[in-house]
Write a protein that holds these residues in place. Structure first.
Motif, PDB file in Angstrom:
ATOM      1  N   PRO A 101       0.797  -1.231   0.000  1.00  0.00           N
ATOM      2  CA  PRO A 101       0.000   0.000   0.000  1.00  0.00           C
ATOM      3  C   PRO A 101       0.835   1.289   0.000  1.00  0.00           C
ATOM      4  O   PRO A 101       0.313   2.346  -0.357  1.00  0.00           O
ATOM      5  N   LEU A 102       2.094   1.216   0.363  1.00  0.00           N
ATOM      6  CA  LEU A 102       2.942   2.411   0.362  1.00  0.00           C
ATOM      7  C   LEU A 102       3.513   2.714  -1.022  1.00  0.00           C
ATOM      8  O   LEU A 102       4.030   3.799  -1.248  1.00  0.00           O
ATOM      9  N   ILE A 103       3.426   1.765  -1.928  1.00  0.00           N
ATOM     10  CA  ILE A 103       3.996   1.938  -3.274  1.00  0.00           C
ATOM     11  C   ILE A 103       2.889   2.429  -4.207  1.00  0.00           C
ATOM     12  O   ILE A 103       1.890   1.738  -4.397  1.00  0.00           O
ATOM     13  N   PRO A 104       3.069   3.621  -4.797  1.00  0.00           N
ATOM     14  CA  PRO A 104       1.988   4.213  -5.595  1.00  0.00           C
ATOM     15  C   PRO A 104       1.922   3.701  -7.032  1.00  0.00           C
ATOM     16  O   PRO A 104       1.367   4.376  -7.888  1.00  0.00           O
ATOM     17  N   TYR A 105       2.466   2.547  -7.300  1.00  0.00           N
ATOM     18  CA  TYR A 105       2.449   1.982  -8.651  1.00  0.00           C
ATOM     19  C   TYR A 105       1.824   0.596  -8.597  1.00  0.00           C
ATOM     20  O   TYR A 105       1.881  -0.082  -7.580  1.00  0.00           O
ATOM     21  N   GLU A 106       1.268   0.188  -9.721  1.00  0.00           N
ATOM     22  CA  GLU A 106       0.777  -1.175  -9.836  1.00  0.00           C
ATOM     23  C   GLU A 106       1.870  -2.033 -10.447  1.00  0.00           C
ATOM     24  O   GLU A 106       2.493  -1.642 -11.440  1.00  0.00           O
ATOM     25  N   GLY A 107       2.103  -3.196  -9.875  1.00  0.00           N
ATOM     26  CA  GLY A 107       3.118  -4.095 -10.395  1.00  0.00           C
ATOM     27  C   GLY A 107       2.800  -4.535 -11.804  1.00  0.00           C
ATOM     28  O   GLY A 107       1.643  -4.790 -12.135  1.00  0.00           O
ATOM     29  N   MET A 108       3.819  -4.620 -12.642  1.00  0.00           N
ATOM     30  CA  MET A 108       3.610  -4.994 -14.038  1.00  0.00           C
ATOM     31  C   MET A 108       3.838  -6.481 -14.254  1.00  0.00           C
ATOM     32  O   MET A 108       3.106  -7.123 -14.982  1.00  0.00           O
ATOM     33  N   GLU A 109       4.876  -7.031 -13.621  1.00  0.00           N
ATOM     34  CA  GLU A 109       5.167  -8.462 -13.747  1.00  0.00           C
ATOM     35  C   GLU A 109       4.490  -9.257 -12.626  1.00  0.00           C
ATOM     36  O   GLU A 109       4.047 -10.362 -12.827  1.00  0.00           O
ATOM     37  N   SER A 110       4.476  -8.690 -11.441  1.00  0.00           N
ATOM     38  CA  SER A 110       3.777  -9.255 -10.287  1.00  0.00           C
ATOM     39  C   SER A 110       3.522  -8.092  -9.327  1.00  0.00           C
ATOM     40  O   SER A 110       3.543  -6.946  -9.750  1.00  0.00           O
ATOM     41  N   ASP A 111       3.306  -8.357  -8.064  1.00  0.00           N
ATOM     42  CA  ASP A 111       3.023  -7.291  -7.107  1.00  0.00           C
ATOM     43  C   ASP A 111       4.313  -6.593  -6.694  1.00  0.00           C
ATOM     44  O   ASP A 111       5.349  -7.231  -6.503  1.00  0.00           O
ATOM     45  N   PHE A 112       4.242  -5.275  -6.527  1.00  0.00           N
ATOM     46  CA  PHE A 112       5.377  -4.521  -6.007  1.00  0.00           C
ATOM     47  C   PHE A 112       5.476  -4.763  -4.504  1.00  0.00           C
ATOM     48  O   PHE A 112       4.501  -4.606  -3.771  1.00  0.00           O
ATOM     49  N   LYS A 113       6.665  -5.123  -4.054  1.00  0.00           N
ATOM     50  CA  LYS A 113       6.953  -5.356  -2.642  1.00  0.00           C
ATOM     51  C   LYS A 113       8.249  -4.648  -2.265  1.00  0.00           C
ATOM     52  O   LYS A 113       9.156  -4.495  -3.088  1.00  0.00           O
ATOM     53  N   ILE A 114       8.333  -4.245  -1.008  1.00  0.00           N
ATOM     54  CA  ILE A 114       9.545  -3.597  -0.500  1.00  0.00           C
ATOM     55  C   ILE A 114      10.598  -4.671  -0.255  1.00  0.00           C
ATOM     56  O   ILE A 114      10.319  -5.709   0.343  1.00  0.00           O
ATOM     57  N   ASN A 115      11.825  -4.388  -0.718  1.00  0.00           N
ATOM     58  CA  ASN A 115      12.914  -5.355  -0.582  1.00  0.00           C
ATOM     59  C   ASN A 115      13.942  -4.937   0.464  1.00  0.00           C
ATOM     60  O   ASN A 115      14.254  -5.688   1.365  1.00  0.00           O
ATOM     61  N   LYS A 116      14.474  -3.764   0.299  1.00  0.00           N
ATOM     62  CA  LYS A 116      15.598  -3.328   1.130  1.00  0.00           C
ATOM     63  C   LYS A 116      15.236  -2.019   1.800  1.00  0.00           C
ATOM     64  O   LYS A 116      14.606  -1.151   1.196  1.00  0.00           O
ATOM     65  N   ILE A 117      15.697  -1.857   3.052  1.00  0.00           N
ATOM     66  CA  ILE A 117      15.337  -0.681   3.848  1.00  0.00           C
ATOM     67  C   ILE A 117      16.597  -0.106   4.483  1.00  0.00           C
ATOM     68  O   ILE A 117      17.437  -0.858   4.981  1.00  0.00           O
ATOM     69  N   LYS A 118      16.693   1.208   4.480  1.00  0.00           N
ATOM     70  CA  LYS A 118      17.788   1.909   5.160  1.00  0.00           C
ATOM     71  C   LYS A 118      17.165   2.959   6.060  1.00  0.00           C
ATOM     72  O   LYS A 118      16.557   3.925   5.585  1.00  0.00           O
ATOM     73  N   ILE A 119      17.263   2.767   7.377  1.00  0.00           N
ATOM     74  CA  ILE A 119      16.735   3.728   8.335  1.00  0.00           C
ATOM     75  C   ILE A 119      17.764   4.848   8.473  1.00  0.00           C
ATOM     76  O   ILE A 119      18.890   4.617   8.888  1.00  0.00           O
ATOM     77  N   ILE A 120      17.372   6.064   8.113  1.00  0.00           N
ATOM     78  CA  ILE A 120      18.310   7.192   8.129  1.00  0.00           C
ATOM     79  C   ILE A 120      18.410   7.801   9.523  1.00  0.00           C
ATOM     80  O   ILE A 120      19.505   8.033  10.030  1.00  0.00           O
ATOM     81  N   ASN A 121      17.269   8.071  10.132  1.00  0.00           N
ATOM     82  CA  ASN A 121      17.250   8.653  11.477  1.00  0.00           C
ATOM     83  C   ASN A 121      15.921   8.299  12.131  1.00  0.00           C
ATOM     84  O   ASN A 121      15.281   7.331  11.740  1.00  0.00           O
ATOM     85  N   HIS A 122      15.493   9.087  13.112  1.00  0.00           N
ATOM     86  CA  HIS A 122      14.277   8.776  13.853  1.00  0.00           C
ATOM     87  C   HIS A 122      13.008   9.233  13.136  1.00  0.00           C
ATOM     88  O   HIS A 122      11.912   9.073  13.674  1.00  0.00           O
ATOM     89  N   LYS A 123      13.127   9.754  11.913  1.00  0.00           N
ATOM     90  CA  LYS A 123      11.951  10.231  11.179  1.00  0.00           C
ATOM     91  C   LYS A 123      11.856   9.710   9.746  1.00  0.00           C
ATOM     92  O   LYS A 123      10.772   9.640   9.199  1.00  0.00           O
ATOM     93  N   TRP A 124      12.981   9.394   9.105  1.00  0.00           N
ATOM     94  CA  TRP A 124      12.969   9.058   7.685  1.00  0.00           C
ATOM     95  C   TRP A 124      13.662   7.728   7.424  1.00  0.00           C
ATOM     96  O   TRP A 124      14.579   7.321   8.125  1.00  0.00           O
ATOM     97  N   LEU A 125      13.224   7.108   6.332  1.00  0.00           N
ATOM     98  CA  LEU A 125      13.887   5.897   5.862  1.00  0.00           C
ATOM     99  C   LEU A 125      13.816   5.850   4.338  1.00  0.00           C
ATOM    100  O   LEU A 125      12.985   6.513   3.720  1.00  0.00           O
ATOM    101  N   LEU A 126      14.718   5.090   3.772  1.00  0.00           N
ATOM    102  CA  LEU A 126      14.741   4.834   2.328  1.00  0.00           C
ATOM    103  C   LEU A 126      14.369   3.373   2.120  1.00  0.00           C
ATOM    104  O   LEU A 126      14.754   2.514   2.913  1.00  0.00           O
TER     105      LEU A 126
END
Length: 164
Positions: A101-126
């Protein structure tokens, strides 16, 4: 006759001693040059290791684990590893059927899923997402609440286009 045998033995012994002297001298020079080349290699390896350590420290600069000021926000929650907790909560959003639900695109080959996460600080992440063929990046604002609930808000997104 006896004196000639002693003379030949003396000459033979002298030749053996000369051979041993030259051989030992060459071996010593070889060991010295090998030792110098090893010293140079060790010096190069030390420099390379130092550069790698500096790169690693630079990569860890934007990281919750190394940001004491950001970690202070979670002292009252008694979490052993806030980074892992937040990552787990974000990955739980993958468990829903269909696209994350956080990804604003529809998957083309299958469903879009989050793979890798980098926590930057106490408010943001990539976060990195993919459907197996297409991929993109997300910037997400999050809030870890006192009840250990986490609210995620999408700040910006990017879907990479494939050029054929």
């Amino acid at each position: 006759m006896k004196s000639k045998i002693f003379l030949y033995l003396f000459i033979f012994a002298a030749l053996i001693a000369l051979y041993q002297f030259v051989s030992t001298n060459n071996m010593q020079k070889s060991f010295y040059s090998d030792s110098e080349s090893l010293k140079d290699e060790i010096s190069d390896l030390k420099d390379s290791l130092q550069q790698s350590q500096l790169k690693m420290l630079d990569m860890q600069y934007f990281s919750l684990e190394n940001n004491d000021d950001a970690l202070a926000y979670y002292d009252h929650l008694n979490l052993k590893n806030p980074t892992r907790y937040i990552e787990d909560k974000l990955l739980e959003t993958n468990e829903k059927r269909g696209d994350n639900p956080l990804i604003p695109y529809e998957g083309m080959e299958s469903d879009f899923k989050i793979n890798k996460i980098k926590i930057i600080n106490h408010k943001w992440l990539l976060a990195d997402f993919s459907d197996g063929k297409y991929w993109g990046d997300l910037i997400i604002k999050y809030e870890l609440k006192n009840d250990l609930g986490v609210d995620f808000t999408l700040v910006d997104h990017l879907l990479y286009t494939r050029s054929n």
